[in-house]
Design a protein around this motif. Structure first.
Motif, PDB file in Angstrom:
ATOM      1  N   LEU A 150      -4.354   4.096   0.854  1.00 35.11           N
ATOM      2  CA  LEU A 150      -3.279   3.702  -0.055  1.00 35.11           C
ATOM      3  C   LEU A 150      -3.517   4.275  -1.456  1.00 35.11           C
ATOM      4  CD1 LEU A 150      -0.779   1.649  -0.146  1.00 35.11           C
ATOM      5  CD2 LEU A 150      -2.378   0.148  -1.315  1.00 35.11           C
ATOM      6  N   ASP A 151      -2.489   4.964  -1.982  1.00 33.87           N
ATOM      7  CA  ASP A 151      -2.611   5.522  -3.326  1.00 33.87           C
ATOM      8  C   ASP A 151      -2.135   4.470  -4.330  1.00 33.87           C
ATOM      9  OD1 ASP A 151      -2.883   7.265  -5.443  1.00 33.87           O
ATOM     10  OD2 ASP A 151      -2.032   8.956  -4.338  1.00 33.87           O
ATOM     11  N   TYR A 152      -3.030   3.920  -5.093  1.00 34.54           N
ATOM     12  CA  TYR A 152      -2.698   2.830  -6.008  1.00 34.54           C
ATOM     13  C   TYR A 152      -3.586   3.029  -7.245  1.00 34.54           C
ATOM     14  CZ  TYR A 152      -1.864  -2.061  -7.436  1.00 34.54           C
ATOM     15  OH  TYR A 152      -1.510  -3.186  -8.120  1.00 34.54           O
ATOM     16  N   PRO A 153      -3.041   2.869  -8.465  1.00 32.21           N
ATOM     17  CA  PRO A 153      -3.807   3.312  -9.637  1.00 32.21           C
ATOM     18  C   PRO A 153      -5.066   2.497  -9.940  1.00 32.21           C
ATOM     19  CG  PRO A 153      -1.739   2.267 -10.298  1.00 32.21           C
ATOM     20  CD  PRO A 153      -1.683   2.423  -8.811  1.00 32.21           C
ATOM     21  N   PHE A 154      -5.054   1.206  -9.628  1.00 31.47           N
ATOM     22  CA  PHE A 154      -6.204   0.370 -10.008  1.00 31.47           C
ATOM     23  C   PHE A 154      -6.695  -0.435  -8.807  1.00 31.47           C
ATOM     24  CE2 PHE A 154      -4.227   1.225 -14.147  1.00 31.47           C
ATOM     25  CZ  PHE A 154      -5.334   1.736 -14.814  1.00 31.47           C
ATOM     26  N   GLN A 189     -13.260   3.017  -7.655  1.00 27.78           N
ATOM     27  CA  GLN A 189     -11.889   2.820  -8.136  1.00 27.78           C
ATOM     28  C   GLN A 189     -11.879   2.015  -9.434  1.00 27.78           C
ATOM     29  OE1 GLN A 189      -9.121   4.143  -6.609  1.00 27.78           O
ATOM     30  NE2 GLN A 189     -10.556   5.199  -5.261  1.00 27.78           N
ATOM     31  N   PRO A 190     -10.951   2.356 -10.335  1.00 24.62           N
ATOM     32  CA  PRO A 190     -10.950   1.702 -11.644  1.00 24.62           C
ATOM     33  C   PRO A 190     -10.351   0.299 -11.652  1.00 24.62           C
ATOM     34  CG  PRO A 190      -9.215   3.359 -11.525  1.00 24.62           C
ATOM     35  CD  PRO A 190      -9.973   3.455 -10.232  1.00 24.62           C
ATOM     36  N   VAL A 191     -10.664  -0.410 -12.714  1.00 22.20           N
ATOM     37  CA  VAL A 191     -10.111  -1.739 -12.980  1.00 22.20           C
ATOM     38  C   VAL A 191      -9.271  -1.597 -14.247  1.00 22.20           C
ATOM     39  CG1 VAL A 191     -10.685  -4.172 -13.374  1.00 22.20           C
ATOM     40  CG2 VAL A 191     -12.264  -2.712 -12.088  1.00 22.20           C
ATOM     41  N   SER A 192      -8.044  -2.105 -14.231  1.00 22.12           N
ATOM     42  CA  SER A 192      -7.181  -1.940 -15.410  1.00 22.12           C
ATOM     43  C   SER A 192      -7.629  -2.870 -16.526  1.00 22.12           C
ATOM     44  CB  SER A 192      -5.725  -2.234 -15.046  1.00 22.12           C
ATOM     45  OG  SER A 192      -5.554  -3.620 -14.823  1.00 22.12           O
ATOM     46  N   LEU A 193      -7.259  -2.493 -17.741  1.00 23.20           N
ATOM     47  CA  LEU A 193      -7.589  -3.333 -18.894  1.00 23.20           C
ATOM     48  C   LEU A 193      -6.878  -4.680 -18.774  1.00 23.20           C
ATOM     49  CD1 LEU A 193      -9.220  -3.343 -21.476  1.00 23.20           C
ATOM     50  CD2 LEU A 193      -7.318  -2.226 -22.641  1.00 23.20           C
ATOM     51  N   GLU A 194      -5.655  -4.620 -18.265  1.00 21.83           N
ATOM     52  CA  GLU A 194      -4.893  -5.850 -18.062  1.00 21.83           C
ATOM     53  C   GLU A 194      -5.633  -6.804 -17.119  1.00 21.83           C
ATOM     54  OE1 GLU A 194      -1.245  -5.195 -15.967  1.00 21.83           O
ATOM     55  OE2 GLU A 194      -0.305  -6.990 -16.789  1.00 21.83           O
ATOM     56  N   ASN A 195      -6.185  -6.245 -16.047  1.00 15.88           N
ATOM     57  CA  ASN A 195      -6.903  -7.068 -15.070  1.00 15.88           C
ATOM     58  C   ASN A 195      -8.216  -7.602 -15.663  1.00 15.88           C
ATOM     59  OD1 ASN A 195      -8.891  -7.129 -12.419  1.00 15.88           O
ATOM     60  ND2 ASN A 195      -6.789  -7.717 -11.926  1.00 15.88           N
ATOM     61  N   ILE A 196      -8.877  -6.761 -16.456  1.00  7.82           N
ATOM     62  CA  ILE A 196     -10.128  -7.206 -17.104  1.00  7.82           C
ATOM     63  C   ILE A 196      -9.818  -8.379 -18.038  1.00  7.82           C
ATOM     64  CG2 ILE A 196     -11.918  -6.527 -18.777  1.00  7.82           C
ATOM     65  CD1 ILE A 196     -11.751  -3.673 -17.509  1.00  7.82           C
ATOM     66  N   ASN A 220     -14.118   4.612 -16.116  1.00 10.18           N
ATOM     67  CA  ASN A 220     -13.084   3.572 -16.016  1.00 10.18           C
ATOM     68  C   ASN A 220     -12.104   3.676 -17.195  1.00 10.18           C
ATOM     69  OD1 ASN A 220     -12.555   1.115 -14.182  1.00 10.18           O
ATOM     70  ND2 ASN A 220     -12.201   0.326 -16.239  1.00 10.18           N
ATOM     71  N   ALA A 221     -12.651   3.906 -18.388  1.00  6.71           N
ATOM     72  CA  ALA A 221     -11.793   3.995 -19.577  1.00  6.71           C
ATOM     73  C   ALA A 221     -10.865   5.207 -19.482  1.00  6.71           C
ATOM     74  CB  ALA A 221     -12.653   4.079 -20.834  1.00  6.71           C
ATOM     75  N   GLN A 225      -6.829   5.180 -19.664  1.00  4.95           N
ATOM     76  CA  GLN A 225      -6.037   6.023 -20.564  1.00  4.95           C
ATOM     77  C   GLN A 225      -4.987   6.838 -19.781  1.00  4.95           C
ATOM     78  OE1 GLN A 225      -7.403   9.826 -21.854  1.00  4.95           O
ATOM     79  NE2 GLN A 225      -7.473   9.163 -23.997  1.00  4.95           N
ATOM     80  N   GLN A 226      -5.367   7.316 -18.622  1.00  5.88           N
ATOM     81  CA  GLN A 226      -4.476   8.173 -17.843  1.00  5.88           C
ATOM     82  C   GLN A 226      -3.420   7.399 -17.059  1.00  5.88           C
ATOM     83  OE1 GLN A 226      -4.624  11.706 -17.886  1.00  5.88           O
ATOM     84  NE2 GLN A 226      -5.906  11.138 -19.613  1.00  5.88           N
ATOM     85  N   ARG A 227      -3.742   6.162 -16.681  1.00  9.25           N
ATOM     86  CA  ARG A 227      -2.882   5.477 -15.699  1.00  9.25           C
ATOM     87  C   ARG A 227      -2.227   4.194 -16.178  1.00  9.25           C
ATOM     88  NH1 ARG A 227      -6.827   5.883 -10.368  1.00  9.25           N
ATOM     89  NH2 ARG A 227      -6.904   8.149 -10.325  1.00  9.25           N
TER      90      ARG A 227
END
Ligand code: F0G
Length: 455
Positions: A150-154, A189-196, A220-221, A225-227
């Motif tokens: 699955l292609d998902y940004p975070f 895989q990254p964790v979004s700032l919103e989720n953090i 992660n940062a 920034q990109q996503r």
């Protein structure tokens, strides 16, 4: 220009010893089919880990010469502390010899029988250090994070609903809430700032310290920034600072996003906890201004932290994995999507579907990559996670093979070689066999287990 070039040139080289496939077949057999037991000079492309394997810069080597080896009060510590606090504004920075030492100290204070520690996904040493105290480690990753295709940004995000239920049911047993950035065990895989931020808020609501495992914080940062919408015009340093401002502490392996070959730290805001941690440090690691590192290591880390947040570097870094991932995808190799920050993860369970999880398809693929192309990778699946504390065995969530990219070490032709090895394997993969474990330790068996092919 289309090609994102390596933003460095090479001043010192290390020769790679070329071997033949039949030599490698004997070498891996002699290593009981455990890639950790190979000698590194028998490996062509070493993708076992991105940990401690970075190429240091000329500025880092120069910084090493400034290392002050005083037992107490070394200026190297001051430079290290300043560089860490510039990015991670915690009150107390406690150096350790690597990440797991920081984990061991933290959980010797927060763990214990009956305690339960939630995270998006605990890395194996974190889990090991939690479980060693009699506590249990709980992975609450979002459902999207468990589907490799699955292609998902975070895909590293915490499942906030699950965390809330967890906290409401186990508030008394939960000593802290954790998040790992990027989520190594779940594919880098990254964790979004919103989720953090939301995780931090939930932890706060229940009065629990929020601890970030920040090993790959810069990667992660860059993904944030990109996503993440609203983050695109911010600097990496700003995003990093925001990330850690949400937390009450962090554990860190400087062997990843600090370009160092050794080192780590535990950072905390709470004075009492930090004092207790320093006392443990003195018992087990060393005085608080060196923590089992040489002064020169602290200087290498201080300089590495300045370099890791460079956007040209991060763009090239993330592109390397995308490049390999896109080509494997074109060959029909099921790769974790999108490509992770530090590694390309191949879904071995899917590619080798004739090998059941309890016969370790990830191990089988990792062995074949070595035999065919001299590539050393790492199984992250049922070998690593399939054995419970009570010795029972069940399939891990996924059977992945990780191709972890050392930082600033390999070039594009090395990447092309990796792709060519997969192309060759694509024609013979159905002949690969499963394995059984002949000998294993009670914990963290993947490092030393001995395997036997099942045919
Ligand atoms: N946390 C994460 C997310 C890690 O990836 C690692 C190490 C650690 C903690 C422990 O740090 O090695 O300095 O003691 N990961 C390496 C890897 C070993 O290959 O992924 P350490």
């Amino acid at each position: 220009m289309k090609t994102i070039i390596e933003p460095f040139r090479i001043k010192t080289v290390e020769p790679i010893r070329l071997t033949t496939q039949s030599e490698r077949e004997s070498l891996i057999k002699a290593a009981f089919y455990n890639l950790f037991a190979l000698h590194s000079d028998d490996v062509l492309i070493d993708l076992l880990t991105d940990s401690g394997t970075s190429a240091m810069s000329s500025a880092q080597w120069a910084a090493i010469m400034q290392g002050d080896e005083s037992y107490a009060g070394s200026p190297s510590f001051d430079r290290f502390e300043k560089a860490v606090k510039h990015l991670m504004p915690f009150n107390h920075i406690i150096p350790t010899h690597q990440g797991r030492a920081a984990e061991a100290i933290l959980f010797s204070l927060l763990g214990g029988p009956g305690k339960m520690v939630p995270s998006n996904t605990h890395f194996d040493t974190t889990r090991g250090n939690i479980e060693a105290t009699g506590a249990s480690a709980h992975d609450l990753i979002i459902a999207e994070g468990k589907d490799p295709s699955l292609d998902y940004p975070f895909k590293g995000n915490m499942d906030l609903k699950q965390l809330e239920t967890f906290l409401s049911e186990h508030a008394d047993s939960t000593p802290c809430v954790m998040t790992t950035v990027t989520n190594n065990a779940g594919g880098g895989q990254p964790v979004s700032l919103e989720n953090i931020r939301a995780t931090a808020n939930l932890a706060k609501q229940y009065g629990k310290p929020f601890i970030i495992d920040g090993c790959r914080f810069a990667e992660n940062a860059y993904f944030i920034q990109q996503r993440e919408s609203g983050q695109e015009n911010r600097s990496i340093v700003d995003i990093v600072r925001d990330t850690f401002s949400c937390a009450d502490g962090m554990i860190m392996s400087a062997k990843k996003d600090a370009f160092a070959n050794i080192g780590g730290w535990l950072a905390l805001n709470d004075d009492e906890l930090a004092n207790a941690a320093r006392n443990r440090l003195i018992q087990t690691e060393g005085f608080p201004t060196y923590g089992d590192l040489a002064g020169r290591d602290l200087d290498a880390i201080a300089q590495g932290l300045k370099e890791i947040v460079d956007e040209d570097y991060l763009r090239y870094r993330i592109r390397t994995n995308e490049y390999i991932s896109e080509r494997l995808d074109a060959l029909g190799v099921p790769v974790m999507k999108p490509a992770g920050g530090h590694a390309v993860f191949v879904d071995a369970r899917k590619w080798l579907e004739h090998i059941p999880p309890l016969q370790y398809p990830g191990q089988s693929l990792a062995i074949a990559l070595y035999e065919v192309g001299g590539i050393r990778s790492c199984e992250i699946g049922t070998v690593m996670f399939g054995r419970a504390v009570d010795g029972t065995e069940s399939p891990a969530t996924m059977d992945l093979v990780r191709l972890a990219m050392p930082r600033r070490v390999y070039t594009q032709s090395h990447a092309d070689h990796i792709v060519e090895v997969f192309a060759e394997l694509a024609t013979s993969k159905d002949t690969l066999v499963g394995y059984r474990i002949n000998e294993e330790p009670v914990a963290m068996r993947h490092f030393t287990a001995k395997f036997v092919p099942l045919s």
